[in-house]
Each structure stands twice: as structure tokens, then as C-alpha cells.
Scaffold this motif. Sequence first.
Motif, PDB file in Angstrom:
ATOM      1  N   LEU A 122       0.830  -1.212   0.000  1.00 36.21           N
ATOM      2  CA  LEU A 122       0.000   0.000   0.000  1.00 36.21           C
ATOM      3  C   LEU A 122       0.862   1.259   0.000  1.00 36.21           C
ATOM      4  O   LEU A 122       0.523   2.259  -0.643  1.00 36.21           O
ATOM      5  N   GLY A 123       1.969   1.218   0.734  1.00 35.59           N
ATOM      6  CA  GLY A 123       2.857   2.375   0.745  1.00 35.59           C
ATOM      7  C   GLY A 123       3.554   2.597  -0.584  1.00 35.59           C
ATOM      8  O   GLY A 123       3.702   3.740  -1.035  1.00 35.59           O
ATOM      9  N   ARG A 124       3.986   1.526  -1.235  1.00 40.26           N
ATOM     10  CA  ARG A 124       4.664   1.672  -2.536  1.00 40.26           C
ATOM     11  C   ARG A 124       3.722   2.182  -3.609  1.00 40.26           C
ATOM     12  O   ARG A 124       4.118   2.998  -4.456  1.00 40.26           O
ATOM     13  N   LYS A 131       4.520   4.527   7.662  1.00 38.31           N
ATOM     14  CA  LYS A 131       5.766   4.860   8.331  1.00 38.31           C
ATOM     15  C   LYS A 131       6.037   3.812   9.407  1.00 38.31           C
ATOM     16  O   LYS A 131       5.135   3.084   9.826  1.00 38.31           O
ATOM     17  N   GLU A 132       7.272   3.775   9.853  1.00 39.37           N
ATOM     18  CA  GLU A 132       7.677   2.800  10.867  1.00 39.37           C
ATOM     19  C   GLU A 132       8.008   3.528  12.152  1.00 39.37           C
ATOM     20  O   GLU A 132       8.815   4.470  12.149  1.00 39.37           O
ATOM     21  N   ASP A 133       7.389   3.108  13.236  1.00 36.47           N
ATOM     22  CA  ASP A 133       7.591   3.715  14.546  1.00 36.47           C
ATOM     23  C   ASP A 133       8.322   2.728  15.447  1.00 36.47           C
ATOM     24  O   ASP A 133       8.121   1.514  15.357  1.00 36.47           O
ATOM     25  N   GLU A 134       9.189   3.275  16.332  1.00 31.93           N
ATOM     26  CA  GLU A 134       9.964   2.406  17.216  1.00 31.93           C
ATOM     27  C   GLU A 134       9.069   1.701  18.237  1.00 31.93           C
ATOM     28  O   GLU A 134       9.347   0.567  18.635  1.00 31.93           O
ATOM     29  N   ALA A 141      -2.003   5.149   7.544  1.00 27.49           N
ATOM     30  CA  ALA A 141      -3.009   6.215   7.513  1.00 27.49           C
ATOM     31  C   ALA A 141      -3.568   6.312   6.094  1.00 27.49           C
ATOM     32  O   ALA A 141      -2.830   6.161   5.112  1.00 27.49           O
ATOM     33  N   TRP A 142      -4.864   6.561   6.009  1.00 26.79           N
ATOM     34  CA  TRP A 142      -5.515   6.666   4.700  1.00 26.79           C
ATOM     35  C   TRP A 142      -5.075   7.934   3.989  1.00 26.79           C
ATOM     36  O   TRP A 142      -4.892   8.996   4.599  1.00 26.79           O
TER      37      TRP A 142
END
Length: 273
Positions: A122-124, A131-134, A141-142
Motif C-alpha cells: 500500500l505504501g509503494r 511509516k515505521e515507529d519504534e 493512515a488513509w
Amino acid sequence: MPRAEAGSIKHLSNQMKSKGLQRLRWYCQPCNKQCRDANGFKCHVQSESHVRQMQLVGEDPKKFIQGFSSDFQRDFIALLRTAHGEKWIGANKFYNEYIRDKEHIHMNATRWSSLTEFVKYLGREGICNVKEDEKDGLMIAWRDTSVEAVRRRQEIAEQEAKEARNEAGEDKMLKRMAQRARMEAEAKVKTLEAKQVQEKSSEGIPVQQEPGEEAKADGEEPKPKAAPVKVSFGLKAKATPAVKTGLGQMKSQSIFKRQRENGEEKPKKKVKL
């Protein structure tokens, strides 16, 4: 054993027993049927309806997999848009919200083997913001791709760029004004000094020059620099020498010495042999 008729007591009992999520390993996606245990799933696999459905799937498996994948993606994006909009949410947390519906399309029937692979897809493709969160891992997110939303984002970007240019222009203008004010102040100081020098020269007052500089007239040699005059600001008066008497002053005499008479000689000193 024949299936219970819709609306019968047996049908309602079966519906109550199968309420909620069951094990994924006992779910048949081509037939869209959830079994409660291994024995039920085995009976379903051996049934005639399942065999006919699997024969249809075997004729063109890519078609069925593509259909399940598109349905899964459509339902996933629709729930994300209606439930959370453009707010960020953890991918695992939202997937748990998605599978609450018993009739949802299961991921094992799609072309994606895991949720991480699906979210990265979906991101590509630009369908969602990823995004990647620690702390929470992958966040999703839409992304509104409608014409109005795109135009609104362009207007916001143009407004921000305009504000940035205005701020940069204001900074340059302030620097230019400060430089002009400094140059005007220096010019005023130089003009005032030249005017003072001209006034002193017209009145006959010697102009004090800076140390190391000499007044050079046309055709004249520079004069040697005079020695500096030492000025004492002490409060103690300088004593006059005792040998030299000043004008109008008398030599001090001792009051213990006897005054000699006229013609009396000074006694000579005895010398011991």
C-alpha cells in the motif's frame, strides 16, 4: 445430513454456536464456510459442493486469487477511511479491527503472505501513508487521492511556499535597511568631522592630528615631531634645592650658631699628628 432450513430452530442454534471468530485453519474461503472443529472441516472438504467449487478454482486459480485480493484491499481501505480517516494507527491494531467481521476476506486467500507485505505494498503504490515507529511498529493512515483533496494540498503547499518567500524577502529587506542606516551614520560622522576641522582652520586653531601623522604642506618638508611634555598631577610641591637661593629669599641660618663679630676669624681645626 441435510443443511437446516433458514429460520428453523436448528439454523438459529447453529448461528448462535458459530457466533464470533473461529479458527482460521477450519475456514474454507472458496465456499465461504467456517467450521467449528476438525471433524466438521473434514466433512466439508469431502462434501460434493466443496468438490465442485474447488474444480472451478482449479480451472483458473489466478482469477480467484486476484478477485480475493481486490476484495480484501477494497474492504480494508474502506474501513480505514471510515473509521480513522487520515489519522495514524498501528497496522496490527487496525487489522484486529478489520477481522472482527466474521464474513471478511481472509488474507491466506490473497496474494499477500503477511500483513507487513500488504502494508508495504500500500505504501509503494501510494494508496496509504506508511511509516515505521519504534514503539508501535508499522503505522498506516488513509491517503485521500480525490481531485478536491489534491487541489487542497496543492493550495496549502503554495501558501506555505509563499509565506517562506515572504519571510526570506523580509529578512533581506531588514538586512539591507540596517546596512543603509550604518552607511548613512558613518557618512554623517565623517561630514561632521570635516566641518569641525574646517571651522578650526578658519579660526586659526591648530588642528590636533592623530599620533604618527604629520602636517604636510605643498612643497614643504615634514617637521620633526616635538618631544612629549610630561605633566605631573601630584599634590606634593616640588622642593627647591638648598644651594641655590631663589629670588627674594634669604639663606636660612641656624639659631644655635654664634654670630661672629666684624674682623673675627673662623677658628682653625686642630689636626692630630
